[in-house]
Structures are given as structure tokens and as C-alpha cells.
Design an enzyme around this catalytic site. Structure first.
Site, PDB file in Angstrom:
ATOM      1  N   GLN A 140       0.879  -1.172   0.000  1.00 24.62           N
ATOM      2  CA  GLN A 140       0.000   0.000   0.000  1.00 24.62           C
ATOM      3  C   GLN A 140       0.915   1.220   0.000  1.00 24.62           C
ATOM      4  O   GLN A 140       1.461   1.593   1.033  1.00 24.62           O
ATOM      5  CB  GLN A 140      -0.915  -0.026   1.228  1.00 24.62           C
ATOM      6  N   HIS A 162       6.103   4.162   6.183  1.00 22.45           N
ATOM      7  CA  HIS A 162       7.330   3.395   5.939  1.00 22.45           C
ATOM      8  C   HIS A 162       6.977   2.306   4.936  1.00 22.45           C
ATOM      9  O   HIS A 162       6.010   1.562   5.131  1.00 22.45           O
ATOM     10  CB  HIS A 162       7.803   2.768   7.265  1.00 22.45           C
ATOM     11  N   HIS A 214       6.395  -0.999   3.231  1.00 20.65           N
ATOM     12  CA  HIS A 214       6.378  -2.371   3.728  1.00 20.65           C
ATOM     13  C   HIS A 214       5.525  -3.231   2.805  1.00 20.65           C
ATOM     14  O   HIS A 214       4.554  -2.767   2.199  1.00 20.65           O
ATOM     15  CB  HIS A 214       5.881  -2.462   5.173  1.00 20.65           C
ATOM     16  N   HIS A 260       3.189  -6.615   2.408  1.00 17.89           N
ATOM     17  CA  HIS A 260       2.364  -7.607   3.086  1.00 17.89           C
ATOM     18  C   HIS A 260       2.512  -8.949   2.370  1.00 17.89           C
ATOM     19  O   HIS A 260       2.384  -9.025   1.143  1.00 17.89           O
ATOM     20  CB  HIS A 260       0.887  -7.201   3.052  1.00 17.89           C
TER      21      HIS A 260
END
Length: 462
Positions: A398, A409, A411, A413
Site C-alpha cells: 500500500q 514506511h 512495507h 504484506h
């Protein structure tokens, strides 16, 4: 008088002459002329520097692109006070001289073991790699210290009396020859160290040394050839030779060993260099013809990789945007990336992977971080699917507020997927969008999951 010998690398007849490297970073066959050097250092730094300068000039005349100098090429002290008193920081005048030599001759320099000034009157035994523009590309500080007492052989040396041990295995460095893994002397006795560097991508291992005469006569060539055969890399070992003072002498026999275990270049007695043209294709051809890497049973013993060392599992944290991630919730760390357990899981086994550097948007990552991020995602996905008995995954980022990003930050998933886990397959994205409504797991649960996953990464081959 500088003496030199030159031998060209000839392919082993049982190997394929040309093999395409499976590693996509190598699209062409690399050939590179290198020089491995031998000298007798004393406690006169200026004299030792002149010897190194002569060796570099000799290697340059023979068209070498990389010069490998031995451990303690800066000096060997007569006593403990000399060792500490003569040391310099890496921004001192001695290092500046070597950087100027690299620029002058447009050559890479491997300074096999410089006495780097450290704290409390000690030094670091530092292997410094300088590129052909004079830039320091890597510094490896010796991690295995030679503390040995063999009375019957007259060998007694306690390196830890004056050297601070290093705490890191340094990533292999991309050079004109390929990726070079940095070691120093006594490191050669630890095959775990060699395998770790090979698993990190090294094509060449280096062990610049000052082997004692007794141990060198017994083990020097044996160890170097063994490391080459078991890792299927080139091994380059510059060496100290002869008597340095009344108390200390070195074995010499600086050499280059190919991935088949053949000594292809070796220095004669005295100061000099041996030059050889190395063909990086031999690394991949050896690994193809003798595919031991594919036969390793990493389901029965660990795959050797560098370990990270959390200082305090309860207090130390990684910054994660406006939040933090505790060390004991991290189950995998690479140079640029961490993978950690998730507080709010959309499906069982839902974990996160992010760059260590706190970066808000994907577009802000550099190329090294991007490469490492996705290689880590691939590794984590395999393990997470196996643990959760899944044959599919949703992998998503996202990126930005309008995409549902709430943690500032980058990241990734990773969600292991099973048949029927959502009424509609794409409802997984709705769950991610409304993650604040998901059940919040306890810290104890997250830590226990991370610990179990960490053990899997230590025992599984990916």
C-alpha cells in the site's frame, strides 16, 4: 629485488569451456589479471610502504587490475607497544598513500590487514579494499583472533592481547573479477566463515596472511585448497614471508587456487608477486559440473548465513515509520531488509517485510534496497507458505495514503492464501484497508511466532 612469476589459468579439461551463469547479474564471461603479493614486513612503516609500492608497480607492468597485499602489509611490530603506537585511523596518511597509488595506477588494492587504531590502546586488524579510483569500497575487521600456544612447536601468539575482534561478516564486493569475499589469515581455518561468504554470493575468497612458519608448513596449502574445493570459488592468499624480528617468522608461499582446487600461481621465496589471468566462467562451470550446492541437505543442517545480533530483545527496536518494531519480533534480517510478525493479521501467517532505512514511499528506495527487498520477500514467501500449508500468497504494497498506507514506511504484506479464506478472493484487500478493525495480537504471541520462524530460516534452504 622484486621477483615475479606469471602463469595463465587453463580450464580443467573435464569442465565445460563456456557456461552461462545462473546468476543474472553476470551476463558476460569475466576475465581479469590479478597479482598476489608476498613480503617481509618489519616495524619500519615507510620501508614497508615502499615495498608495497614496488609490488604494485610490478603488478601494473604485468597488466594486473587487482593487487592483493598480505596481512600486516603496513608493519609488524617488535612488541605490543609498537603494535598500538604505530597504528593509524583509516583516514590517516598511510591510507591516503594507498588511495593515491590506486588512483595513479588505476588498480584495485586489497590491503590484507592494516592496523587500524581502536579504543583502549588496541587495534583492529582491518582488511581494506580500495577501487581503481581510490575509494574505500569495504572494510572487514578480523573476527577470528589467533590465540594459540603450542609449546612443542615453539608457536605462541595471543592476538587478543592487542586486537579488538570484528563483529561482522562483510558482504562480498563487486569488482572487475566478480564478487570478492574478505577474510584474514586465521579465518581460513573456519569453513563456516567460507560457506557463509559463498552463500552471500562470493566468487572469490581472500585470506591475506602472516602464517607462522610451523603452522604454514603443516596446513597452509591444505587449508586454502580445501576452502576452494568446498566453496567452488577462487581463493587468493597473499602472504608474509621470512623473519620479521627475533621472535617471529612467516611461512610465505602466497598463492592463487582455482575452484577445482588447483594451485595456479604461487610466489617463490622472498619478496615478489605472482600474476594470473582468472576466468570467472570457471566458477560457474565447476559448480555446474560438480553441483554439490544442489545436493546439500539443508533440511538436516543449517544453511550458513550471517547472523544479526540483537543487543537487548526487550528494549532495542527498529524504527518503522511513526511506530517501532522490536528486535524479538523480527525473524529475518538482511543487509537492507527486515521481516517481522504482524500485529493485526488479515489471515493466519500474515507477515510484513520492509527496508531497514525509514523510507515513506517505494520510489524513494535505491536500487540495492529494492533488490534486497524483493529477494527477501521471495525467501519469506516460501517459508510462510510451507508453515501455513498454503499453495498461494497475496503479496502487496500500500504505497501512499490514497492506497491505504497508514504506517509512513514502505512495507510489503505477505498473506498465505487458502481456498475459501474469503467469500470473494479480492476481499483480502478490503481486510487490509480496514486493518484497524482486525483483532490485535499480543506481544507474546508475536514474539513466539518470530522465534519459531527464525529457527526455520536457520534450518531450511531457500
Amino acid at each position: 629485488m622484486i621477483r615475479s612469476v606469471k602463469r595463465l589459468l587453463l580450464p580443467c579439461p573435464c569442465l565445460h569451456e563456456f557456461v552461462i551463469r545462473r546468476n543474472s547479474r553476470m551476463s558476460a564471461i569475466h576475465k581479469c589479471v590479478v597479482a598476489v603479493c608476498q613480503m617481509t614486513s618489519g616495524n619500519d612503516k615507510d620501508r614497508n610502504l615502499q615495498t608495497c609500492r614496488d609490488l604494485i608497480m610490478d603488478a601494473h607492468r604485468q597488466h594486473a587490475k587487482i593487487v592483493f597485499l598480505p596481512e600486516a602489509c603496513d608493519y609488524i611490530g617488535d612488541n605490543k607497544d609498537d603494535v598500538a603506537g604505530l597504528a593509524e585511523p583509516l583516514d590517516g596518511p598511510l591510507m591516503t598513500s594507498y588511495q593515491e597509488l590506486a588512483r595513479k595506477y588505476s588498480m584495485w588494492l586489497s590491503l590484507g590487514g592494516i592496523h587500524e587504531k581502536a579504543k583502549e590502546g588496541k587495534v583492529s586488524n582491518s582488511h581494506v579494499l580500495i577501487d581503481d579510483e581510490g575509494n574505500i569500497k569495504a572494510v572487514y575487521r578480523k573476527i577470528h583472533l589467533f590465540d594459540v600456544d603450542i609449546p612443542e612447536s615453539g608457536v605462541s601468539l595471543k592476538e587478543s592481547n592487542y586486537v579488538t575482534p570484528g563483529e561482522e561478516i562483510v558482504d562480498p564486493v563487486e569488482t572487475p573479477l566478480g564478487k570478492i569475499g574478505l577474510g584474514i589469515c586465521y579465518d581460513v581455518r573456519f569453513p563456516e566463515f567460507s560457506f557463509t561468504l559463498a552463500n552471500m554470493g562470493a566468487d572469490v575468497l581472500t585470506y591475506p596472511s602472516a602464517f607462522t612458519y610451523t603452522t604454514g608448513a603443516a596446513h597452509w596449502e591444505l587449508l586454502l585448497r580445501a576452502r576452494a574445493v568446498e566453496t567452488q570459488t577462487f581463493v587468493i592468499a597473499a602472504a608474509q614471508t621470512g623473519a620479521h624480528n627475533k621472535k617471529r617468522s612467516s611461512w610465505g608461499h602466497a598463492m592463487i587456487v582455482d575452484p577445482w582446487g588447483t594451485v595456479i600461481a604461487q610466489c617463490p621465496e622472498g619478496t615478489g608477486c605472482a600474476v594470473a589471468e582468472l576466468n570467472l566462467a570457471q566458477v560457474s562451470s565447476t559448480r555446474t559440473s560438480m553441483p554439490v550446492r544442489n545436493h546439500r541437505r539443508n533440511d538436516l543442517y543449517p544453511r550458513l548465513e550471517p547472523h544479526w545480533k540483537p543487543v537487548d530483545h526487550d528494549r532495542d527496536v527498529y524504527q518503522f515509520g511513526q511506530s517501532t518494531v522490536k528486535y524479538n519480533q523480527v525473524f529475518l534480517r538482511t543487509k537492507f531488509t527486515i521481516a517481522f510478525t504482524n500485529k493485526r493479521c488479515a489471515v493466519p501467517g500474515h507477515v510484513l517485510v520492509s527496508p531497514i532505512r525509514c523510507v515513506k514511499r517505494y520510489s524513494e528506495l535505491d536500487v540495492h534496497e529494492i533488490k534486497d527487498l524483493w529477494l527477501t520477500v521471495q525467501r519469506v514467501q516460501k517459508v510462510i507458505e510451507a508453515v501455513n500449508n498454503a499453495e498461494a500468497s497475496t503479496i502487496t504494497i500500500q504505497d501512499g495514503a490514497d492506497a491505504g498506507q497508514t504506517i509512513q514506511h514502505v512495507h510489503v504484506h505477505i498473506l498465505p492464501r487458502r481456498p475459501g479464506d474469503f467469500a470473494r478472493n479480492d476481499d483480502v484487500y478490503v481486510a487490509l484497508e480496514k486493518k484497524d478493525s482486525l483483532e490485535c495480537r499480543s506481544e507474546k504471541e508475536m514474539v513466539e511466532e518470530a522465534q519459531a520462524l527464525r529457527l526455520l530460516f536457520d534450518t531450511m534452504y531457500h
